[in-house]
Design an enzyme around this catalytic site. Sequence first.
Site, short mmCIF file in Angstrom:
data_model
loop_
_atom_site.label_atom_id
_atom_site.label_comp_id
_atom_site.label_asym_id
_atom_site.label_seq_id
_atom_site.Cartn_x
_atom_site.Cartn_y
_atom_site.Cartn_z
CD GLU A 125 -14.00 10.05 11.63
OE1 GLU A 125 -13.05 10.38 10.92
OE2 GLU A 125 -13.77 9.96 13.05
CD GLU A 135 -13.75 14.17 15.82
OE1 GLU A 135 -12.95 14.32 14.67
OE2 GLU A 135 -13.35 13.14 16.56
#
Length: 334
Positions: free
Chosen positions: A162, A266
Site C-alpha cells: 500500500e 488482502e
Amino acid sequence: MSPLIRTRPRIVLSALLAVLLPAGTTACTAEQSSAPRAPRTQISVGTPFTPYDIRPLLKPRKKYIGVAIDGVSRSIAPVAAFNRGIGKKVNMVTIYAAVSDHFDSRGARRIWRAGAIPLIMWEPFSPSLATIARGAIDDHLRQFAAAVRALNIPVAISFGHEMNGFWYPWGTRKNSPADFVRAWRHIHRVFSETGTTNVIWVWNPNVINPVPRVALRPYYPGDSYVDWIGLIGYYTLTGAHTFTTLFGPTMRQVRRFSDKPFIITETASQPGPRRVRDVADLLKGVASSRDVIGFIWFNYRKRADWRLPARSPELLTFRRYVAADIFGFDPTRS
C-alpha cells in the site's frame, strides 16, 4: 488496506477511518516490533545444495486460496480451523512482520508443512525507505535473506504494501515514488547477492478506487524485480462495490506497464446486508479472471469483524464457491 477500512495489526489508523466505519469500533494500536535480532545464519553462498525452483508456482493451473488469520505466529491451529470451516485447505498463509524482525523460520516451516506458502507482508515502519536504500541495514537484510535461503521452501515477500496510500510511514506523505523503488531494488539486490532465489516477490498497491488516485507506474520497480502484482481491496459498507469496480480500475492501470499475474493479497467483506452477495461476487470474479491467480481472505477482527462466522450464510456461500475444482492445489507437490 485503505484508510476507509484499515484493520490489520501493526497499524496506525487515520481519523478518517473512525468517521467512516461503524460506531462502536476501536482503533488498533501501532506496534513496533520488539523481536530480538536473529543470530547470523551460518550458511555460505557457496554451500552446495539444490535451491527450490519456484517457477511452477508463479503461474499455477489452479487458484490460490489464502488466509490472514490471528494466532498463526504461534500455531497452525487457526488455519486448520479455517480449513474445516471452508471445506478446503488453504495454500497460502499471511505473516505480518516488520522489516526489523528476524525471519520466522519456524512459522514459515509450519505453514509449508500444512500445505501452504507463507506470504510475508514486510512492513518498513523503521528505518525509512531512504535509509534502507543507502544500505544502512544491509547486515540485517543479509541475515534475513540467508535464513530464507537456508529454509529452502518458497516464500512470498511483499515489501511496503500500500505504498500508494497516505496511511503508512512508507506511504505518500513522507516518501516519493523514487524512494520506494530504490528501497525495493536495493533489497532485491541484497537477496540476489546472498543467492536467495526461493522468494516470490509481490508488489502490492492498494486499489485506486476509492483511495486517492495516485499513479502506480512511478512506484513500480520493474518486471525484473517483481513476480506477482498484489492487490488490496475490501468490500465495505461505505461503498457498493463489485469485483469489477473494486479491482478493475487498478488492474487496467497496471496492465499499461506490466503483464505479471495478479493475486488479491488482502480482501474481505464488512458484515452487513450485502455480505453474502459480496462473498459470491469476489469468488466468482477470481474464478472467472484469467489474470488473477488467487486471493487471501483477511480473517481478523480489527475495527470491523471480517471473520467468517461458523454456520453463517456468508461462510456457507464461501464454502460453496471454493468447492469448485478451479480453487485450491497443494503447492508442496508442485
